[in-house]
Design a protein around this motif. Structure first.
Motif, PDB file in Angstrom:
ATOM      1  N   PRO A   1     -28.951 -40.340  22.784  1.00 33.57           N
ATOM      2  CA  PRO A   1     -28.392 -40.889  24.023  1.00 33.57           C
ATOM      3  C   PRO A   1     -27.457 -39.900  24.718  1.00 33.57           C
ATOM      4  CG  PRO A   1     -27.174 -41.721  22.164  1.00 33.57           C
ATOM      5  CD  PRO A   1     -28.310 -40.922  21.582  1.00 33.57           C
ATOM      6  N   HIS A   2     -27.227 -40.174  26.011  1.00 35.34           N
ATOM      7  CA  HIS A   2     -26.290 -39.359  26.787  1.00 35.34           C
ATOM      8  C   HIS A   2     -24.839 -39.752  26.518  1.00 35.34           C
ATOM      9  CE1 HIS A   2     -30.143 -39.274  28.949  1.00 35.34           C
ATOM     10  NE2 HIS A   2     -29.797 -38.069  29.353  1.00 35.34           N
ATOM     11  N   SER A   3     -24.645 -41.000  26.075  1.00 32.53           N
ATOM     12  CA  SER A   3     -23.280 -41.467  25.797  1.00 32.53           C
ATOM     13  C   SER A   3     -23.327 -42.633  24.823  1.00 32.53           C
ATOM     14  CB  SER A   3     -22.583 -41.913  27.088  1.00 32.53           C
ATOM     15  OG  SER A   3     -21.249 -42.332  26.824  1.00 32.53           O
ATOM     16  N   THR A   4     -22.206 -42.867  24.176  1.00 38.24           N
ATOM     17  CA  THR A   4     -22.039 -44.058  23.352  1.00 38.24           C
ATOM     18  C   THR A   4     -20.659 -44.643  23.600  1.00 38.24           C
ATOM     19  OG1 THR A   4     -22.084 -44.969  21.096  1.00 38.24           O
ATOM     20  CG2 THR A   4     -21.266 -42.720  21.341  1.00 38.24           C
ATOM     21  N   ILE A   5     -20.604 -45.960  23.739  1.00 34.46           N
ATOM     22  CA  ILE A   5     -19.343 -46.678  23.916  1.00 34.46           C
ATOM     23  C   ILE A   5     -19.090 -47.434  22.614  1.00 34.46           C
ATOM     24  CG2 ILE A   5     -18.042 -48.294  25.342  1.00 34.46           C
ATOM     25  CD1 ILE A   5     -19.119 -46.046  27.015  1.00 34.46           C
ATOM     26  N   ILE A   6     -18.118 -47.012  21.831  1.00 37.68           N
ATOM     27  CA  ILE A   6     -17.877 -47.641  20.528  1.00 37.68           C
ATOM     28  C   ILE A   6     -16.983 -48.873  20.707  1.00 37.68           C
ATOM     29  CG2 ILE A   6     -17.131 -47.327  18.161  1.00 37.68           C
ATOM     30  CD1 ILE A   6     -19.393 -45.440  18.883  1.00 37.68           C
ATOM     31  N   THR A   7     -17.616 -50.054  20.592  1.00 32.77           N
ATOM     32  CA  THR A   7     -16.838 -51.300  20.653  1.00 32.77           C
ATOM     33  C   THR A   7     -16.708 -51.937  19.276  1.00 32.77           C
ATOM     34  OG1 THR A   7     -18.789 -52.647  21.175  1.00 32.77           O
ATOM     35  CG2 THR A   7     -17.557 -51.719  23.035  1.00 32.77           C
ATOM     36  N   ALA A   8     -17.406 -51.394  18.273  1.00 31.04           N
ATOM     37  CA  ALA A   8     -17.291 -51.903  16.905  1.00 31.04           C
ATOM     38  C   ALA A   8     -16.014 -51.348  16.261  1.00 31.04           C
ATOM     39  CB  ALA A   8     -18.510 -51.486  16.088  1.00 31.04           C
TER      40      ALA A   8
END
Length: 340
Positions: free
Chosen positions: A251-258
């Motif tokens: 992926p181009h980005s990851t948003i870590i909400t875990a």
């Protein structure tokens, strides 16, 4: 035509009396009266409040910065302004307006960070349900410069969680250095922040890989627009499965909400070169660990994203009001907080 309200002397509130203490429901907690409000302050009669994982951190005192005590938690409140402090000048809101109370209750609006739109890190910042009393009550004091008007066609209960979870993921995605058609991975996609992040990402033209576990969360994530699903408990190779889901490159980005250290550690491995890791969730004693060699040689950006500013709040609520984002929630009485 001005509206006047009868303001009681006491109220029901959920209070944590001491550091690390238990939450108690009180029926006689004092209400600040209109005559006691300082210039710039307002009193809001609340209809609904969301509950955020941050509230548990504050009550348990497991962050490096302690919350004030006694404390009324909560920072996702919606209600109507019933009083504004005397001598308040140029108020952007008026008595009777329906407004939202956010995590950031106050900032000075004059320091360098405030002028740059980073008021959430203002050194004079006050935080609802942490450094000032929050929304687990019938009335709350806030500031006219920071309460957020709620769009007329947005349900109050739905708007409540947009005021923290929604704003937080919206800003993170907005600053994730992605463009229409890019892949974005959302660990914790089936949770409170995650299910909103899917919808904001789709509304912003991104392609979503949802990472979570269980058939119920899988079905919700795919229903909300995720193109791919990876179950972190069933996979034998999470990094490979995420890369495969995006065509092989990652992926181009990851948003870590875990709220998991492992979610951060794996991100450097699956992000494509030039990708961006958005640090959002706050594990109680979390440390950011990453492979320095591959962070450098893959030119990975690591960016912390902390809630959102006043403009982020207006934008994220507007997107929800236009039907692009729906918050899934259950309604419970204030007393249910004792079960948390």
């Amino acid at each position: 035509m001005s509206t006047s309200y009868t303001i009681p002397k006491t109220q029901k509130a959920a209070v944590v009396e001491s550091v690390g203490g238990t939450l108690q429901i009180k029926d006689d907690y004092p209400v600040k009266q209109a005559s006691e409000l300082a210039p710039g302050e307002c009193l809001v009669k609340l209809e609904f409040t969301g509950v955020c994982h941050t509230d548990l951190h504050a009550a348990k005192n497991d962050w490096p910065v302690p919350a004030k005590t006694p404390l009324i938690g909560g920072h996702e409140g919606v209600g109507h302004i019933v009083a504004i402090g005397e001598h308040t000048q140029d108020s952007p809101v008026k008595v009777g307006d329906r407004v939202g109370i956010k995590w950031l209750a106050y900032s000075c609006l004059e320091c360098e960070q405030c002028r740059k739109g980073n008021e959430q890190v203002c050194v004079k910042g006050k935080y609802s349900g942490f450094s000032v009393d929050g929304t687990f009550s019938q009335y709350v004091v806030s500031w006219v410069s920071h309460v957020t008007p709620i769009p007329a066609n947005l349900d109050s209960a739905e708007a409540a969680s947009i005021l923290c979870a929604g704003i937080t993921v919206y800003r993170a995605i907005k600053h994730s250095q992605t463009h229409i058609g890019d892949w974005i991975v959302l660990p914790g996609a089936g949770g409170g922040l995650g299910h909103l992040a899917i919808q904001y990402a789709v509304a912003m033209g991104l392609r979503v890989v949802a990472v979570d576990t269980g058939a119920e969360k899988r079905d919700l994530c795919l229903k909300l627009g995720a193109e791919k699903w990876v179950d972190f408990k069933e996979t034998k190779d999470l990094v490979k499965d995420i890369k495969d889901a995006t065509g092989g490159a990652g992926p181009h980005s990851t948003i870590i909400t875990a709220a998991s250290n492992a979610a951060y550690e794996q991100a450097i491995d699956y992000l494509r070169p030039g990708g961006t890791l958005m640090v959002v969730s706050l594990p109680g004693q979390g440390k950011l660990s990453c492979d320095i060699f591959f962070t450098v040689t893959k030119a990975i950006s690591i960016l912390g994203s902390y809630v959102g500013n006043r403009q982020d709040a207006i934008e994220s609520l507007d997107i929800a009001a236009r039907g692009k984002v729906k918050c899934y929630y259950t309604l419970k009485p204030l007393s249910a907080l004792q079960e948390s």
